[in-house]
Design a protein around this motif. Structure first.
Motif, PDB file in Angstrom:
ATOM      1  N   ILE A 128      15.421   1.511  -0.131  1.00 19.69           N
ATOM      2  CA  ILE A 128      15.665   0.788  -1.380  1.00 19.69           C
ATOM      3  C   ILE A 128      14.567  -0.258  -1.502  1.00 19.69           C
ATOM      4  CG2 ILE A 128      17.278  -0.628  -2.681  1.00 19.69           C
ATOM      5  CD1 ILE A 128      19.522   0.571  -0.961  1.00 19.69           C
ATOM      6  N   TYR A 129      13.831  -0.228  -2.597  1.00 20.22           N
ATOM      7  CA  TYR A 129      12.643  -1.071  -2.740  1.00 20.22           C
ATOM      8  C   TYR A 129      12.677  -1.755  -4.096  1.00 20.22           C
ATOM      9  CZ  TYR A 129       7.787  -2.377  -1.686  1.00 20.22           C
ATOM     10  OH  TYR A 129       6.650  -3.065  -1.379  1.00 20.22           O
ATOM     11  N   SER A 130      12.561  -3.081  -4.085  1.00 21.57           N
ATOM     12  CA  SER A 130      12.541  -3.830  -5.340  1.00 21.57           C
ATOM     13  C   SER A 130      11.147  -4.379  -5.591  1.00 21.57           C
ATOM     14  CB  SER A 130      13.557  -4.987  -5.299  1.00 21.57           C
ATOM     15  OG  SER A 130      13.234  -5.909  -4.281  1.00 21.57           O
ATOM     16  N   TYR A 131      10.727  -4.321  -6.859  1.00 22.16           N
ATOM     17  CA  TYR A 131       9.406  -4.814  -7.244  1.00 22.16           C
ATOM     18  C   TYR A 131       9.386  -5.063  -8.748  1.00 22.16           C
ATOM     19  CZ  TYR A 131       4.588  -4.356  -8.939  1.00 22.16           C
ATOM     20  OH  TYR A 131       3.407  -4.551  -9.612  1.00 22.16           O
ATOM     21  N   ASP A 132       8.845  -6.205  -9.135  1.00 19.63           N
ATOM     22  CA  ASP A 132       8.642  -6.536 -10.545  1.00 19.63           C
ATOM     23  C   ASP A 132       9.936  -6.411 -11.354  1.00 19.63           C
ATOM     24  OD1 ASP A 132       7.337  -7.251 -12.878  1.00 19.63           O
ATOM     25  OD2 ASP A 132       6.548  -5.231 -13.254  1.00 19.63           O
ATOM     26  N   LYS A 176      -2.805  -2.557 -12.937  1.00 19.49           N
ATOM     27  CA  LYS A 176      -1.442  -2.987 -12.640  1.00 19.49           C
ATOM     28  C   LYS A 176      -0.737  -1.961 -11.760  1.00 19.49           C
ATOM     29  CE  LYS A 176       3.047  -4.110 -14.687  1.00 19.49           C
ATOM     30  NZ  LYS A 176       3.867  -4.157 -15.925  1.00 19.49           N
ATOM     31  N   VAL A 177      -0.088  -2.449 -10.727  1.00 19.21           N
ATOM     32  CA  VAL A 177       0.714  -1.592  -9.853  1.00 19.21           C
ATOM     33  C   VAL A 177       2.060  -1.346 -10.540  1.00 19.21           C
ATOM     34  CG1 VAL A 177       1.832  -1.383  -7.610  1.00 19.21           C
ATOM     35  CG2 VAL A 177      -0.425  -2.459  -7.786  1.00 19.21           C
ATOM     36  N   ARG A 205       8.614 -10.139  -7.130  1.00 19.97           N
ATOM     37  CA  ARG A 205       9.342 -10.057  -8.397  1.00 19.97           C
ATOM     38  C   ARG A 205       8.408 -10.057  -9.601  1.00 19.97           C
ATOM     39  NH1 ARG A 205      15.004 -13.469  -7.866  1.00 19.97           N
ATOM     40  NH2 ARG A 205      15.692 -12.516  -5.902  1.00 19.97           N
ATOM     41  N   ALA A 206       7.144 -10.430  -9.393  1.00 19.14           N
ATOM     42  CA  ALA A 206       6.150 -10.435 -10.475  1.00 19.14           C
ATOM     43  C   ALA A 206       5.215  -9.248 -10.286  1.00 19.14           C
ATOM     44  CB  ALA A 206       5.358 -11.741 -10.464  1.00 19.14           C
ATOM     45  N   PRO A 207       4.597  -8.770 -11.350  1.00 21.49           N
ATOM     46  CA  PRO A 207       3.679  -7.636 -11.225  1.00 21.49           C
ATOM     47  C   PRO A 207       2.434  -8.005 -10.426  1.00 21.49           C
ATOM     48  CG  PRO A 207       3.553  -8.568 -13.434  1.00 21.49           C
ATOM     49  CD  PRO A 207       4.715  -9.228 -12.755  1.00 21.49           C
ATOM     50  N   LEU A 208       1.896  -7.027  -9.705  1.00 22.89           N
ATOM     51  CA  LEU A 208       0.671  -7.197  -8.943  1.00 22.89           C
ATOM     52  C   LEU A 208      -0.396  -6.238  -9.461  1.00 22.89           C
ATOM     53  CD1 LEU A 208       2.109  -7.442  -5.303  1.00 22.89           C
ATOM     54  CD2 LEU A 208       1.475  -9.312  -6.848  1.00 22.89           C
ATOM     55  N   TYR A 209      -1.640  -6.500  -9.069  1.00 21.04           N
ATOM     56  CA  TYR A 209      -2.769  -5.712  -9.550  1.00 21.04           C
ATOM     57  C   TYR A 209      -3.658  -5.318  -8.379  1.00 21.04           C
ATOM     58  CZ  TYR A 209      -1.200  -7.619 -13.991  1.00 21.04           C
ATOM     59  OH  TYR A 209      -0.419  -7.965 -15.070  1.00 21.04           O
ATOM     60  N   VAL A 210      -4.263  -4.141  -8.494  1.00 20.29           N
ATOM     61  CA  VAL A 210      -5.193  -3.679  -7.485  1.00 20.29           C
ATOM     62  C   VAL A 210      -6.494  -3.311  -8.189  1.00 20.29           C
ATOM     63  CG1 VAL A 210      -4.229  -1.326  -7.584  1.00 20.29           C
ATOM     64  CG2 VAL A 210      -5.579  -2.043  -5.607  1.00 20.29           C
ATOM     65  N   TRP A 257       1.457   3.191  -6.940  1.00 18.66           N
ATOM     66  CA  TRP A 257       0.789   3.952  -7.993  1.00 18.66           C
ATOM     67  C   TRP A 257       0.483   3.073  -9.194  1.00 18.66           C
ATOM     68  CZ3 TRP A 257       5.831   4.660  -6.460  1.00 18.66           C
ATOM     69  CH2 TRP A 257       6.827   4.403  -7.394  1.00 18.66           C
ATOM     70  N   THR A 258      -0.507   3.498  -9.963  1.00 16.14           N
ATOM     71  CA  THR A 258      -0.948   2.782 -11.162  1.00 16.14           C
ATOM     72  C   THR A 258      -0.974   3.747 -12.341  1.00 16.14           C
ATOM     73  OG1 THR A 258      -3.284   3.258 -10.729  1.00 16.14           O
ATOM     74  CG2 THR A 258      -2.387   1.229  -9.784  1.00 16.14           C
TER      75      THR A 258
END
Length: 496
Positions: free
Chosen positions: A452-456, A432-433, A423-428, A31-32
């Motif tokens: 369990i999900y890890s992101y940014d 920004k995601v 570990r860094a933010p991504l974009y679509v 989601w954004t």
């Protein structure tokens, strides 16, 4: 890929495991905060998924004794999407209800086995729900596919095919509390009564160790209730438990395969229905999980698994139920991570059975048991052995095949998976995601899929549950954060 390609052994295995209450569908979500330009997003997904991977343009066909992917002439990319607007107020509850409503909707096998829902109005931004049959690819490749539509910068200058990760592996990353409103009423889980003897009798055949473990646990608990006159902390009989815990990893693997797992019969044991529920949590900072693991001389995985065990214990006790041990199927990737993501995709993982203790109120004591059991799995060869067993099952015919799958699957409450994402933010397409989540499929009468999900630098927790077997499901996700904070409070003095 040629016009026709035979499915791998595992791919065909998942293709034939669909049943009404538990479909073999991998559900992925991101989601954004700002609305997505859907025309641009279609262009990106067409280029990076549709054009690159023939399986997204293919259907499954049966020929002789095998299944094949066959490219569908005239397959229409736009037919694989739909666009919806969330009802007001467009929050977590509304999106969770949408995802839950799709959880048991099968895909048309005369069409490619994937579908995307473009969601407008989620907290003022957008979301994408991507559903794909497990026969297309395993979890780690699904993650890579999702990440391939993202970019490392808002301008989208460099197409991002795959992010370096550890694969579809044994759990590792933290969670927090769900924003779904929690009901103030609780629904009793009928552990006692006429249903339990029947479930125990069936379990004695399909999972002898689990049935014996449940009977001993029940006897000990009843004896304790008579002595104290009140409900108290439940304790597993130490004799059998400690003896089994000392068995070397490979012998322990044989025990699980031949005699069964320590998976107690309780309220969430029983036939699944077609009504599912979805929930997830706000994130916990990854650095906090790492600090807690360091303070206890444990891995991040160990800490997170301990929180899972503690929240399940609290949930059951809150519903007047008992359970001393819960077994989960945990996916383990068998191939080295391949950042190039070959166009053939497919599945290459095994399901190991992790027995989580739910008999200790002290999270630090639970952590010690989790660390010991995880160590046995890591030192043994359970993943390779289980993969071989899956291959054997895939060659069984008809009813015998289904019985064998159900036998093994029903020795676990569900699937527990961890996805250590970027570990860094991504974009679509320039947006920004903000977060990502996904749910693995379950089979037979498994009641839950726990992610369990890890992101940014953040960790999210998600749950897909059978409504009939797991009422008040959101309490499990909320309880994860409570368990994490409690472990922090008990650890803090030592860390100082």
């Amino acid at each position: 890929m040629d016009a026709r390609q035979r499915l791998g052994v595992q791919d065909a295995l998942w293709l034939e495991m669909d049943q009404p209450g538990n479909l073999m569908m991998v559900d992925s979500l991101f989601w954004t905060a700002e609305p997505i330009d859907w025309d641009r997003y279609r262009e990106v997904t067409r280029e990076r998924l549709w054009d690159r991977y023939p399986v997204f343009r293919s259907v499954v066909v049966r020929e002789g004794d095998g299944w094949y992917w066959e490219e569908l002439p005239g397959a229409d990319f736009d037919d694989r999407h739909e666009r919806v607007v969330l009802p007001e107020p467009g929050g977590d509850a509304e999106l969770q209800a949408l995802i839950a409503s799709q959880r048991t909707v099968p895909l048309d096998r005369s069409q490619p086995l994937w579908h995307a829902t473009f969601v407008d109005g989620f907290h003022g931004g957008s979301a994408v729900l991507f559903r794909a049959h497990h026969a297309i690819a395993d979890g780690i490749r699904m993650v890579q596919l999702t990440l391939s539509v993202f970019d490392p910068a808002p301008d989208g200058a460099a197409p991002r095919r795959a992010s370096r990760g550890r694969g579809h592996a044994v759990p590792a990353a933290p969670p927090a509390t769900t924003s779904t409103t929690t009901s103030t009423t609780t629904t009793s889980l009928p552990v006692h009564g006429l249903g339990l003897p029947r479930r125990l009798a069936r379990g004695a055949v399909t999972n002898p160790v689990g049935a014996a473990h449940t009977a001993l646990s029940l006897s000990a608990s009843l004896a304790g209730s008579v002595r104290s006159g009140a409900r108290s902390a439940l304790r597993v009989p130490t004799g059998i438990s400690s003896a089994v815990s000392g068995v070397p990893g490979d012998v322990d693997t044989v025990r699980k395969l031949v005699l069964g797992t320590r998976n107690d019969t309780t309220g969430w044991s029983g036939p699944v229905g077609e009504h599912k529920a979805i929930s997830w949590s706000p994130p916990i900072p990854l650095v906090e999980v790492q600090a807690l693991a360091h303070a206890n001389d444990a891995t991040v995985n160990d800490v997170l698994l301990t929180c899972v065990a503690q929240t399940l214990r609290a949930y059951l006790h809150g519903h007047g139920a008992m359970c001393h041990s819960v077994t989960w199927d945990v996916p383990v990737n068998l191939k080295p991570f391949d950042p190039s993501l070959p166009v053939e995709l497919g599945n290459s993982f095994a399901l190991v059975q992790l027995e989580l203790p739910t008999d200790h109120d002290d999270p630090l004591r639970t952590l010690e048991v989790v660390r010991r059991r995880m160590g046995r799995i890591k030192r043994g060869h359970e993943a390779v052995v289980d993969f071989g067993v899956q291959a054997v099952f895939s060659r069984l015919g008809g009813r015998l095949y289904r019985v064998a799958i159900d036998l093994m699957a029903n020795r676990a409450v569900g699937v527990l998976t961890n996805v250590p994402g970027p570990r860094a933010p991504l974009y679509v397409v320039g947006r920004k995601v903000e977060g990502m989540m996904g749910w693995a499929p379950t089979t037979a009468d498994q009641a839950m899929s726990f992610t369990i999900y890890s992101y940014d630098g953040k960790v999210f927790v998600g749950l897909a549950a059978d409504v009939g077997l797991v009422p008040d499901h959101e309490q499990i996700v909320e309880g994860f954060t409570t368990a994490f904070r409690r472990m922090q409070s008990l650890t803090a003095p030592r860390a100082g």
